[in-house]
Scaffold this motif. Structure first.
Motif, PDB file in Angstrom:
ATOM      1  N   UNK A   1       7.323  42.100  44.776  1.00 26.31           N
ATOM      2  CA  UNK A   1       7.931  41.185  45.757  1.00 26.31           C
ATOM      3  C   UNK A   1       8.628  39.972  45.142  1.00 26.31           C
ATOM      4  N   UNK A   2       8.187  39.542  43.950  1.00 28.56           N
ATOM      5  CA  UNK A   2       8.786  38.361  43.327  1.00 28.56           C
ATOM      6  C   UNK A   2       9.821  38.715  42.256  1.00 28.56           C
ATOM      7  N   UNK A   3      10.204  39.991  42.136  1.00 32.50           N
ATOM      8  CA  UNK A   3      11.184  40.402  41.134  1.00 32.50           C
ATOM      9  C   UNK A   3      12.578  40.550  41.731  1.00 32.50           C
ATOM     10  N   UNK A   4      13.565  40.040  41.006  1.00 31.15           N
ATOM     11  CA  UNK A   4      14.972  40.262  41.323  1.00 31.15           C
ATOM     12  C   UNK A   4      15.596  40.762  40.030  1.00 31.15           C
ATOM     13  N   UNK A   5      15.956  42.046  40.004  1.00 33.48           N
ATOM     14  CA  UNK A   5      16.467  42.679  38.788  1.00 33.48           C
ATOM     15  C   UNK A   5      17.766  43.400  39.109  1.00 33.48           C
ATOM     16  N   UNK A   6      18.782  43.124  38.297  1.00 32.72           N
ATOM     17  CA  UNK A   6      20.068  43.798  38.416  1.00 32.72           C
ATOM     18  C   UNK A   6      20.210  44.749  37.232  1.00 32.72           C
ATOM     19  N   UNK A   7      20.662  45.959  37.486  1.00 31.70           N
ATOM     20  CA  UNK A   7      20.822  46.972  36.454  1.00 31.70           C
ATOM     21  C   UNK A   7      22.291  47.045  36.053  1.00 31.70           C
ATOM     22  N   UNK A   8      22.537  47.047  34.736  1.00 28.65           N
ATOM     23  CA  UNK A   8      23.894  47.087  34.210  1.00 28.65           C
ATOM     24  C   UNK A   8      23.976  48.122  33.094  1.00 28.65           C
ATOM     25  N   UNK A   9      25.121  48.802  32.983  1.00 30.48           N
ATOM     26  CA  UNK A   9      25.369  49.738  31.888  1.00 30.48           C
ATOM     27  C   UNK A   9      26.163  49.020  30.796  1.00 30.48           C
ATOM     28  N   UNK A  10      25.732  49.199  29.551  1.00 32.57           N
ATOM     29  CA  UNK A  10      26.375  48.533  28.422  1.00 32.57           C
ATOM     30  C   UNK A  10      26.617  49.514  27.284  1.00 32.57           C
ATOM     31  N   UNK A  11      27.721  49.314  26.580  1.00 35.30           N
ATOM     32  CA  UNK A  11      27.987  50.020  25.330  1.00 35.30           C
ATOM     33  C   UNK A  11      27.118  49.395  24.238  1.00 35.30           C
ATOM     34  N   UNK A  12      26.606  50.206  23.343  1.00 36.22           N
ATOM     35  CA  UNK A  12      25.750  49.698  22.270  1.00 36.22           C
ATOM     36  C   UNK A  12      26.486  48.663  21.427  1.00 36.22           C
ATOM     37  N   UNK A  13      27.740  48.907  21.102  1.00 36.25           N
ATOM     38  CA  UNK A  13      28.489  47.962  20.266  1.00 36.25           C
ATOM     39  C   UNK A  13      28.640  46.606  20.951  1.00 36.25           C
ATOM     40  N   UNK A  14      28.785  46.592  22.265  1.00 40.17           N
ATOM     41  CA  UNK A  14      28.882  45.317  22.991  1.00 40.17           C
ATOM     42  C   UNK A  14      27.548  44.586  22.983  1.00 40.17           C
ATOM     43  N   UNK A  15      26.446  45.328  23.058  1.00 36.56           N
ATOM     44  CA  UNK A  15      25.122  44.706  22.969  1.00 36.56           C
ATOM     45  C   UNK A  15      24.906  44.108  21.581  1.00 36.56           C
ATOM     46  N   UNK A  16      25.352  44.813  20.553  1.00 34.53           N
ATOM     47  CA  UNK A  16      25.221  44.295  19.192  1.00 34.53           C
ATOM     48  C   UNK A  16      26.040  43.019  19.014  1.00 34.53           C
ATOM     49  N   UNK A  17      27.186  42.929  19.648  1.00 34.83           N
ATOM     50  CA  UNK A  17      27.975  41.694  19.592  1.00 34.83           C
ATOM     51  C   UNK A  17      27.206  40.534  20.219  1.00 34.83           C
ATOM     52  N   UNK A  18      26.514  40.789  21.340  1.00 36.39           N
ATOM     53  CA  UNK A  18      25.691  39.743  21.961  1.00 36.39           C
ATOM     54  C   UNK A  18      24.560  39.319  21.028  1.00 36.39           C
ATOM     55  N   UNK A  19      23.966  40.284  20.350  1.00 41.23           N
ATOM     56  CA  UNK A  19      22.871  39.979  19.421  1.00 41.23           C
ATOM     57  C   UNK A  19      23.377  39.090  18.296  1.00 41.23           C
ATOM     58  N   UNK A  20      24.459  39.509  17.629  1.00 46.93           N
ATOM     59  CA  UNK A  20      24.930  38.791  16.449  1.00 46.93           C
ATOM     60  C   UNK A  20      25.633  37.479  16.778  1.00 46.93           C
ATOM     61  N   UNK A  21      25.987  37.278  18.043  1.00 40.78           N
ATOM     62  CA  UNK A  21      26.561  35.985  18.440  1.00 40.78           C
ATOM     63  C   UNK A  21      25.478  35.012  18.911  1.00 40.78           C
ATOM     64  N   UNK A  22      24.229  35.476  18.966  1.00 41.49           N
ATOM     65  CA  UNK A  22      23.133  34.619  19.406  1.00 41.49           C
ATOM     66  C   UNK A  22      23.004  34.515  20.914  1.00 41.49           C
ATOM     67  N   UNK A  23      23.740  35.337  21.654  1.00 39.82           N
ATOM     68  CA  UNK A  23      23.679  35.280  23.116  1.00 39.82           C
ATOM     69  C   UNK A  23      22.549  36.133  23.683  1.00 39.82           C
ATOM     70  N   UNK A  24      22.057  37.095  22.905  1.00 41.99           N
ATOM     71  CA  UNK A  24      20.901  37.893  23.309  1.00 41.99           C
ATOM     72  C   UNK A  24      19.779  37.558  22.342  1.00 41.99           C
TER      73      UNK A  24
END
Length: 189
Positions: free
Chosen positions: A145-168
């Protein structure tokens, strides 16, 4: 020739006492009295029953990620689906199956162990097993009841960019995405 690492001897630390100071909904906080380097010290210790997380891979090779608010950071984060064990003896693979469906609305035909990690070894014993889910089957979310979760599809390379930019910065997600990329996507040169 294989590199050899120098081994260092660590002086023993002896725990004299452990006192429970707080019991919460997902953790217990203790105060430990230890002898380290001959000196008595008081260390915080947090016990967590354990958790599992999942790298859900679509047929197109994208990763299903969940976006949710995290109170400790006072912001939304982008993470792989994860959750705590329902009981200390619950098999982590079953926890992973449950959390995948609860958070993303997908079940899976294949669930493979990837690795284990400890999230914050300086003061907490939380251990998380990471699994890779494939052959996803549409179902529906089963949010608390207290969860609000949005599901998103991501390319692995875009996730790695978030990691290496410090955003993830979520440790389980960073480690899992990089391990998945290395194990499943690394190109043989």
């Amino acid at each position: 020739m294989e590199n050899e690492r120098q081994q260092h001897s660590v002086p023993p630390v002896i725990r004299k006492d452990r006192q429970l100071r707080y019991t919460g909904t997902i953790l217990k906080i203790y105060e430990d009295t230890v002898i380290a380097n001959g000196n008595e010290a008081h260390w915080d210790f947090i016990h967590h029953d354990g958790a599992a997380c999942v790298v859900p891979v679509t047929d197109e090779g994208k990763i299903l990620m969940v976006r949710q608010y995290r109170n400790a950071l006072d912001r939304e984060t982008l993470e792989i689906p994860a959750g705590k064990l329902d009981s200390p003896d619950e098999p982590k693979i079953e926890c992973a199956r449950r959390e995948l469906e609860e958070e993303t609305g997908y079940a899976c035909k294949n669930l493979e162990y990837l690795m284990s990690l400890n999230t914050t070894i300086a003061f907490c014993d939380e251990a998380i097993d990471v699994f890779v889910a494939s052959n996803l089957i549409p179902s529906h979310q089963h949010l608390d009841p207290d969860e609000v979760i949005y599901v998103e599809e991501w390319e692995v390379e875009d996730l790695k960019k978030l990691i290496y930019s410090g955003k993830m910065t979520d440790a389980k997600t960073v480690a899992s995405i990089l391990a998945y990329s290395d194990r499943y996507l690394k190109k043989n040169i």
